[in-house]
Design an enzyme around this catalytic site. Structure first.
Site, PDB file in Angstrom:
ATOM      1  N   TYR A  53      -4.065  -7.655   0.518  1.00 30.76           N
ATOM      2  CA  TYR A  53      -3.526  -6.359   0.949  1.00 30.76           C
ATOM      3  C   TYR A  53      -2.397  -5.882   0.021  1.00 30.76           C
ATOM      4  O   TYR A  53      -1.877  -4.779   0.211  1.00 30.76           O
ATOM      5  CB  TYR A  53      -2.976  -6.424   2.385  1.00 30.76           C
ATOM      6  CG  TYR A  53      -3.945  -6.923   3.441  1.00 30.76           C
ATOM      7  CD1 TYR A  53      -5.311  -6.965   3.214  1.00 30.76           C
ATOM      8  CD2 TYR A  53      -3.481  -7.364   4.679  1.00 30.76           C
ATOM      9  CE1 TYR A  53      -6.191  -7.441   4.183  1.00 30.76           C
ATOM     10  CE2 TYR A  53      -4.354  -7.823   5.655  1.00 30.76           C
ATOM     11  CZ  TYR A  53      -5.705  -7.872   5.391  1.00 30.76           C
ATOM     12  OH  TYR A  53      -6.555  -8.335   6.353  1.00 30.76           O
ATOM     13  N   HIS A 111      -9.359 -16.465   3.409  1.00 31.85           N
ATOM     14  CA  HIS A 111      -9.698 -15.112   3.867  1.00 31.85           C
ATOM     15  C   HIS A 111     -11.208 -14.954   4.104  1.00 31.85           C
ATOM     16  O   HIS A 111     -11.620 -14.402   5.125  1.00 31.85           O
ATOM     17  CB  HIS A 111      -9.200 -14.089   2.836  1.00 31.85           C
ATOM     18  CG  HIS A 111      -8.993 -12.723   3.377  1.00 31.85           C
ATOM     19  ND1 HIS A 111      -8.067 -11.851   2.880  1.00 31.85           N
ATOM     20  CD2 HIS A 111      -9.599 -12.042   4.383  1.00 31.85           C
ATOM     21  CE1 HIS A 111      -8.102 -10.712   3.553  1.00 31.85           C
ATOM     22  NE2 HIS A 111      -9.022 -10.804   4.471  1.00 31.85           N
TER      23      HIS A 111
END
Ligand SMILES: NC(=O)c1ccc[n+]([C@@H]2O[C@H](COP(=O)([O-])OP(=O)(O)OC[C@H]3O[C@@H](n4cnc5c(N)ncnc54)[C@H](OP(=O)(O)O)[C@@H]3O)[C@@H](O)[C@H]2O)c1
Length: 279
Positions: A53, A111
């Site tokens: 992000y 992730h």
């Protein structure tokens, strides 16, 4: 936030974490840090970020600026696909900790499994080494299927403490969650509002919401937390942050849950971690 504080959920081999946290995808820079600090001041104690992000620094600043003690806040961050492999994982954890401005990462997740790289197990071994060495308090994963979770356990004898998965009334992930529950792996829902799957526009959800004097988004989030599934809705807006966490002074009835079960789009509608990879 309502009078009812956000409850915590126990994790295996890690301190409990709140059932509601703040998602931070697309929160960036100084405004993003402000949103994180505001959420914490209003009662949030769990923040979800990821290397991918590009906002770990922003989250770290928000946590520091909030005025709430660091030890009272749990920060989740995630290892990107580009850092899979033993040594890259160790290096990436140090980098994440530096950007977050913390001595220790509370929860570090893989992730995506990224099977085509062939490094998932080696990466999991590194995550466990980070826990054993103390840089990471607890290790988990995201987007792992039953067979991918089993592969980690078969290789190391240790399960992740949580698996962050795509989950909402439209994607209930029953079989995956049942397996995780048997192994003591906490389920945490990403995109828990189900907005992309049409949950917020569904007239059945609107009817349930009206009956309780709540919004469709609160119905979607309450559906998760009522079953012990954690949620990490993202909002940059202080009022919406409070709204999204005001889930604990009311409940859905059994009939409501039956109605919401009708939204299930089936497992095939979820992103497939065997083919879907993020680097
Ligand atoms: N592990 C993974 O692979 C993965 C994948 C996706 C997401 N995530 C995590 O999960 C978090 C949540 O998922 P998400 O961001 O995709 O979706 P989401 O939380 O379901 O929805 C976020 C969107 O809803 C809006 N919103 C939030 N509360 C609202 C409210 N009360 N009223 C009206 N609009 C509202 C937000 O806009 P405003 O900000 O303007 O309020 C934003 O556009 C992410 O931020 C990220 O931390 C993880």
């Amino acid at each position: 936030m309502s009078d009812h504080a956000i409850p915590t959920v126990p994790l295996t081999d890690a301190p409990p974490i709140p059932l509601v946290g703040l998602g931070t995808y697309k929160l960036l820079g100084r405004p993003g840090a402000e949103s994180v600090a505001t959420a914490i001041r209003s009662g949030y104690r769990l923040i979800d970020t990821a290397t991918r992000y590009s906002n770990e620094r922003c989250v770290g600043i928000g946590v520091a600026d909030s005025g709430v003690a660091r030890d009272d806040i749990t920060v989740i961050t995630k290892l990107g696909g580009g850092d899979h492999g033993f040594d890259p994982t160790i290096t990436a954890a140090r980098e994440s900790a530096r950007r977050l401005g913390v001595d220790r990462i509370d929860l570090f997740l893989i992730h995506w499994p990224c099977p085509s790289l062939g490094l998932t197990v080696e990466t999991w071994r590194a995550m466990l080494a980070l826990v054993d060495d103390g840089l990471v308090r607890a290790a988990g994963v995201s987007n792992f299927t039953v067979d991918q979770l089993q592969m980690l356990f078969d290789a190391t004898g240790r399960w992740p403490v949580l698996n962050q998965i795509q989950c909402s009334p439209a994607l209930p992930r029953q079989d995956l969650r049942a397996f995780m529950s048997e192994q003591g792996i906490h389920a945490q829902a990403w995109s828990p509002t189900g907005r992309t799957e049409g949950v917020l526009d569904d007239e059945r959800v609107a009817r349930v919401a009206n009956a309780h004097g709540r919004s469709p988004i609160q119905v979607a989030l309450r559906w998760s937390v009522q079953q012990g599934i954690g949620v990490i809705p993202k909002s940059a807006d202080p009022e919406r942050q409070v709204h999204n966490a005001s889930l604990f002074d009311w409940e859905l009835t059994d009939d409501d849950m039956t109605v919401l079960a009708g939204l299930d789009l089936g497992e095939a509608a979820a992103r497939d971690s065997h083919v879907d990879e993020e680097f």
